[in-house]
Design a protein around this motif. Structure first.
Motif, PDB file in Angstrom:
ATOM      1  N   PHE A 176      -0.593   4.445   6.253  1.00 53.29           N
ATOM      2  CA  PHE A 176       0.104   4.939   5.055  1.00 53.29           C
ATOM      3  C   PHE A 176      -0.670   6.014   4.303  1.00 53.29           C
ATOM      4  O   PHE A 176      -0.076   6.915   3.706  1.00 53.29           O
ATOM      5  N   LEU A 180       3.579   1.174   7.277  1.00 52.01           N
ATOM      6  CA  LEU A 180       4.695   0.821   6.405  1.00 52.01           C
ATOM      7  C   LEU A 180       5.983   1.449   6.932  1.00 52.01           C
ATOM      8  O   LEU A 180       6.055   2.657   7.149  1.00 52.01           O
ATOM      9  N   ARG A 181       7.000   0.630   7.120  1.00 52.45           N
ATOM     10  CA  ARG A 181       8.246   1.093   7.730  1.00 52.45           C
ATOM     11  C   ARG A 181       8.855   2.260   6.961  1.00 52.45           C
ATOM     12  O   ARG A 181       9.415   3.185   7.557  1.00 52.45           O
ATOM     13  N   GLU A 182       8.738   2.233   5.633  1.00 50.47           N
ATOM     14  CA  GLU A 182       9.355   3.290   4.825  1.00 50.47           C
ATOM     15  C   GLU A 182       8.681   4.641   4.999  1.00 50.47           C
ATOM     16  O   GLU A 182       9.227   5.672   4.608  1.00 50.47           O
ATOM     17  N   ASN A 183       7.485   4.651   5.597  1.00 48.45           N
ATOM     18  CA  ASN A 183       6.794   5.904   5.891  1.00 48.45           C
ATOM     19  C   ASN A 183       7.091   6.430   7.286  1.00 48.45           C
ATOM     20  O   ASN A 183       6.784   7.586   7.583  1.00 48.45           O
ATOM     21  N   ARG A 221      -0.682  -4.290  10.474  1.00 50.14           N
ATOM     22  CA  ARG A 221       0.672  -4.357   9.896  1.00 50.14           C
ATOM     23  C   ARG A 221       0.720  -3.826   8.466  1.00 50.14           C
ATOM     24  O   ARG A 221       1.678  -3.163   8.064  1.00 50.14           O
ATOM     25  N   ALA A 222      -0.313  -4.092   7.685  1.00 50.43           N
ATOM     26  CA  ALA A 222      -0.320  -3.641   6.289  1.00 50.43           C
ATOM     27  C   ALA A 222      -0.555  -2.145   6.162  1.00 50.43           C
ATOM     28  O   ALA A 222      -0.338  -1.574   5.085  1.00 50.43           O
ATOM     29  N   SER A 223      -0.987  -1.494   7.238  1.00 48.83           N
ATOM     30  CA  SER A 223      -1.241  -0.049   7.203  1.00 48.83           C
ATOM     31  C   SER A 223      -0.047   0.760   7.696  1.00 48.83           C
ATOM     32  O   SER A 223       0.093   1.928   7.332  1.00 48.83           O
ATOM     33  N   GLN A 247       5.837   4.376  -3.465  1.00 53.81           N
ATOM     34  CA  GLN A 247       5.424   2.980  -3.536  1.00 53.81           C
ATOM     35  C   GLN A 247       5.552   2.421  -4.958  1.00 53.81           C
ATOM     36  O   GLN A 247       5.573   3.160  -5.943  1.00 53.81           O
ATOM     37  N   PHE A 292       1.566  -1.730  -5.556  1.00 48.67           N
ATOM     38  CA  PHE A 292       0.910  -1.026  -4.452  1.00 48.67           C
ATOM     39  C   PHE A 292      -0.041   0.044  -4.992  1.00 48.67           C
ATOM     40  O   PHE A 292      -1.189   0.142  -4.574  1.00 48.67           O
ATOM     41  N   GLY A 308       1.854   8.980   4.114  1.00 45.84           N
ATOM     42  CA  GLY A 308       2.704   8.597   2.996  1.00 45.84           C
ATOM     43  C   GLY A 308       3.315   9.764   2.256  1.00 45.84           C
ATOM     44  O   GLY A 308       4.412   9.655   1.691  1.00 45.84           O
TER      45      GLY A 308
END
Length: 222
Positions: free
Chosen positions: A43, A89-92, A85-87, A3, A7, A47
Motif C-alpha cells: 500500500f 489492500l484490495r482497494e489499491n 495480507r495487511a500490505s 484510507q 488507518f 496507494g
C-alpha cells in the motif's frame, strides 16, 4: 487519501509535501503523466495511484496514464499470503485492473520505456518486485524501492522485517551492490528520512558502506 482515519493514524506519511502538489511544483500536472511504474503493490508504494473523486468513486490519480506492474506480482497481490495480507489492500489493486489501466512488464519487454534502461527483478521483499534503472544523461539513477529502503540498510544483515524471504534479500543485495559499484550507479532511497541519494563503496574489509550522500537535485547536476 482513500484510507480512513484509523488507518492514517497508524501510517500517516510525514514530510512537507503531497504527491500532486510536489508534481505541480515541478511544472507537471496530474493529467500530463503518461506512465506510472509500480515497483510492487504494497500500500505504501501504490496507494497514491488511485483517489476518490467528488462522487466518492475510486478513479486513477493520473487519468491519462498507463500503470505498469508485473503479471506474476499482480496475481501474488490479489491472493495474498497471511504474512503480506495487511500490505496488499484490495482497494489499491482491484480498481487498477477493473478500470483497464494496467499493462504488464516482463523480462522480454523491460527495456527502454520511459527512459528506463533496465529492470532488476527481486524476490526477497515480495514476489517479483521491480527495481528500475533510469538513465539521465550519462548517469544511472536506481530507484531502490524496498530492496534498499534507506542508507541505514546498507550493511548486509540489515533487511526489512517485512521481507518474506530475508535470506534471498541478502543474496540480491550482494549481487546488486556489486553491480552498483562497478557501474557507478546513484541510488535513490525511498524510505530514508534524511538522505535522498547515495553511492556505495567496498571498504578494506570487504564490507559495503555509503560512499557519498546527496540530494536528488545534486545527483542530477552535470
Amino acid at each position: 487519501h482513500k484510507q480512513d482515519e484509523k488507518f492514517m493514524s497508524h501510517f500517516e506519511p510525514h514530510g512537507d509535501g503531497e504527491l500532486i502538489a510536489s508534481i505541480e511544483r515541478a511544472g507537471i500536472s496530474a493529467s500530463g503523466i503518461t506512465d506510472v511504474f509500480l515497483t510492487h503493490l504494497h500500500f505504501d508504494h501504490c496507494g497514491g495511484a488511485l483517489k476518490r473523486n467528488d462522487a466518492d468513486e475510486v478513479v486513477p490519480t493520473f487519468p491519462n496514464a498507463t500503470y505498469w506492474t508485473h503479471k506474476d506480482h499482480l496475481e501474488w497481490a490479489l491472493d495474498p499470503n497471511p504474512r503480506e495480507r495487511a500490505s496488499f489492500l484490495r482497494e489499491n489493486i482491484r480498481p487498477l485492473k477493473e478500470l483497464g489501466v494496467l499493462k504488464y512488464i516482463d523480462e522480454s519487454n523491460k527495456e527502454d520505456w520511459m527512459g528506463i534502461a533496465d529492470v532488476f527483478f527481486v524476490y526477497g521483499h515480495t514476489e517479483k518486485m521491480m527495481i528500475p534503472k533510469i538513465k539521465v544523461g550519462d548517469k544511472t539513477i536506481v530507484f531502490c524501492a524496498d530492496l534498499l529502503p534507506s542508507s541505514f540498510h546498507v550493511r548486509m544483515p540489515y533487511v526489512m522485517s517485512y521481507d518474506i524471504r530475508p535470506l534471498a534479500t541478502l543474496d540480491e543485495k550482494e549481487a546488486f551492490f556489486k553491480e552498483v559499484i562497478d557501474n557507478g550507479y546513484i541510488l535513490f532511497l525511498e524510505h530514508d528520512p534524511v538522505t535522498e541519494c547515495i553511492t556505495l563503496r567496498q571498504n578494506d574489509r570487504g564490507r559495503y558502506e555509503v560512499d557519498q550522500k546527496m540530494t536528488l537535485a545534486e545527483a542530477l547536476k552535470s
